[in-house]
Design a protein around this motif. Structure first.
Motif, PDB file in Angstrom:
ATOM      1  N   VAL A  65       0.869  -1.172   0.000  1.00 40.34           N
ATOM      2  CA  VAL A  65       0.000   0.000   0.000  1.00 40.34           C
ATOM      3  C   VAL A  65       0.911   1.229   0.000  1.00 40.34           C
ATOM      4  O   VAL A  65       1.672   1.445   0.941  1.00 40.34           O
ATOM      5  CB  VAL A  65      -0.944   0.014   1.216  1.00 40.34           C
ATOM      6  CG1 VAL A  65      -1.784   1.292   1.231  1.00 40.34           C
ATOM      7  CG2 VAL A  65      -1.841  -1.221   1.212  1.00 40.34           C
ATOM      8  N   SER A  66       0.853   2.001  -1.073  1.00 39.80           N
ATOM      9  CA  SER A  66       1.730   3.166  -1.200  1.00 39.80           C
ATOM     10  C   SER A  66       1.006   4.475  -0.902  1.00 39.80           C
ATOM     11  O   SER A  66       1.638   5.517  -0.799  1.00 39.80           O
ATOM     12  CB  SER A  66       2.339   3.225  -2.604  1.00 39.80           C
ATOM     13  OG  SER A  66       1.326   3.350  -3.579  1.00 39.80           O
ATOM     14  N   GLY A  67      -0.305   4.417  -0.736  1.00 34.55           N
ATOM     15  CA  GLY A  67      -1.067   5.610  -0.423  1.00 34.55           C
ATOM     16  C   GLY A  67      -2.524   5.268  -0.213  1.00 34.55           C
ATOM     17  O   GLY A  67      -2.973   4.152  -0.514  1.00 34.55           O
ATOM     18  N   VAL A  68      -3.240   6.211   0.356  1.00 39.86           N
ATOM     19  CA  VAL A  68      -4.668   6.050   0.601  1.00 39.86           C
ATOM     20  C   VAL A  68      -5.362   7.342   0.203  1.00 39.86           C
ATOM     21  O   VAL A  68      -4.871   8.438   0.477  1.00 39.86           O
ATOM     22  CB  VAL A  68      -4.954   5.730   2.091  1.00 39.86           C
ATOM     23  CG1 VAL A  68      -6.444   5.659   2.364  1.00 39.86           C
ATOM     24  CG2 VAL A  68      -4.297   4.430   2.490  1.00 39.86           C
ATOM     25  N   ILE A  69      -6.499   7.194  -0.447  1.00 36.72           N
ATOM     26  CA  ILE A  69      -7.299   8.353  -0.866  1.00 36.72           C
ATOM     27  C   ILE A  69      -8.595   8.324  -0.069  1.00 36.72           C
ATOM     28  O   ILE A  69      -9.264   7.292   0.006  1.00 36.72           O
ATOM     29  CB  ILE A  69      -7.609   8.296  -2.373  1.00 36.72           C
ATOM     30  CG1 ILE A  69      -6.313   8.223  -3.169  1.00 36.72           C
ATOM     31  CG2 ILE A  69      -8.451   9.490  -2.793  1.00 36.72           C
ATOM     32  CD1 ILE A  69      -6.504   7.833  -4.618  1.00 36.72           C
ATOM     33  N   ARG A  70      -8.935   9.450   0.524  1.00 40.06           N
ATOM     34  CA  ARG A  70     -10.185   9.558   1.281  1.00 40.06           C
ATOM     35  C   ARG A  70     -10.922  10.805   0.843  1.00 40.06           C
ATOM     36  O   ARG A  70     -10.353  11.865   0.719  1.00 40.06           O
ATOM     37  CB  ARG A  70      -9.890   9.662   2.778  1.00 40.06           C
ATOM     38  CG  ARG A  70     -11.147   9.813   3.623  1.00 40.06           C
ATOM     39  CD  ARG A  70     -10.869   9.822   5.124  1.00 40.06           C
ATOM     40  NE  ARG A  70     -10.079   8.673   5.480  1.00 40.06           N
ATOM     41  CZ  ARG A  70      -8.903   8.747   6.100  1.00 40.06           C
ATOM     42  NH1 ARG A  70      -8.392   9.893   6.445  1.00 40.06           N
ATOM     43  NH2 ARG A  70      -8.226   7.646   6.382  1.00 40.06           N
ATOM     44  N   LYS A  71     -12.212  10.659   0.601  1.00 42.51           N
ATOM     45  CA  LYS A  71     -13.044  11.793   0.239  1.00 42.51           C
ATOM     46  C   LYS A  71     -14.011  12.055   1.388  1.00 42.51           C
ATOM     47  O   LYS A  71     -14.646  11.136   1.889  1.00 42.51           O
ATOM     48  CB  LYS A  71     -13.805  11.498  -1.055  1.00 42.51           C
ATOM     49  CG  LYS A  71     -14.537  12.671  -1.599  1.00 42.51           C
ATOM     50  CD  LYS A  71     -15.121  12.362  -2.959  1.00 42.51           C
ATOM     51  CE  LYS A  71     -15.886  13.569  -3.467  1.00 42.51           C
ATOM     52  NZ  LYS A  71     -16.475  13.320  -4.770  1.00 42.51           N
ATOM     53  N   PHE A  72     -14.110  13.305   1.792  1.00 37.91           N
ATOM     54  CA  PHE A  72     -15.001  13.658   2.908  1.00 37.91           C
ATOM     55  C   PHE A  72     -16.378  14.018   2.408  1.00 37.91           C
ATOM     56  O   PHE A  72     -16.564  14.475   1.343  1.00 37.91           O
ATOM     57  CB  PHE A  72     -14.435  14.852   3.696  1.00 37.91           C
ATOM     58  CG  PHE A  72     -13.128  14.523   4.327  1.00 37.91           C
ATOM     59  CD1 PHE A  72     -13.073  13.808   5.503  1.00 37.91           C
ATOM     60  CD2 PHE A  72     -11.935  14.917   3.749  1.00 37.91           C
ATOM     61  CE1 PHE A  72     -11.870  13.510   6.105  1.00 37.91           C
ATOM     62  CE2 PHE A  72     -10.728  14.628   4.331  1.00 37.91           C
ATOM     63  CZ  PHE A  72     -10.686  13.922   5.513  1.00 37.91           C
TER      64      PHE A  72
END
Length: 167
Positions: free
Chosen positions: A160-167
């Motif tokens: 896992v090289s990154g995580v994207i989260r949308k609020f």
């Protein structure tokens, strides 16, 4: 070739069928993921920082445009994304609904977070080794470590090289 009957969610079963039909390895991500390329889009990146403490005057300076592909993807041919479910990694800041960016070109190292396939099911956990034993460690005290036993089907699909989260 020996076969085994397993129950899979329909999207995973379709993926397995495509893999079998095309005679490719699971690592050949681009060959089996249905991804449509898009034109590169950028957004302006403000040169000032945004402290989360006391407000400070904003700068009018704009840095070069920010390309999210460039920011999130180091190895395009070996990178894909999965939507996260479950609560086992909330201590690492990975929450249900997030999108985890997986890089298959990275070699797993102690304490990195990986996407693993364990007995036909995917899981995201922290990768640990102890005395030659692989341990998949959750980042939530309500979940137990998974100690990989001999005979279990186990494969690391990527880091896992990154995580994207949308609020």
């Amino acid at each position: 070739m020996e076969t085994k009957v397993v129950r899979l969610p329909v999207p995973l079963a379709d993926l397995a069928r495509r893999l079998a039909d095309r005679g490719i390895r699971a690592g050949d991500v681009n060959a089996f993921l249905d991804v449509e390329p898009r034109l590169a889009q950028t957004v302006p990146l403000v040169g000032a920082t945004a402290p989360c403490g006391f407000p400070s005057p904003a700068d009018d300076y704009l840095d070069r445009p920010l390309d999210f592909n460039e920011l999130l993807i180091t190895h395009p041919a070996a990178t894909f994304a999965v939507r996260v479910t479950g609560l086992s990694m909330i201590g690492a800041g990975i929450f249900p609904g997030d999108i985890a960016v997986i890089d298959r070109a990275l070699t797993p190292s102690y304490e990195c977070i990986v996407l693993a396939l364990l007995d036909g099911e995917f899981t995201i956990k922290r990768y640990q080794t102890k005395g030659g034993t692989v341990i998949l460690h959750p980042e939530n005290k309500d979940f137990a470590d998974i100690v990989i036993q001999e005979g279990q089907e186990f494969e690391i699909w990527g880091v896992v090289s990154g995580v994207i989260r949308k609020f």
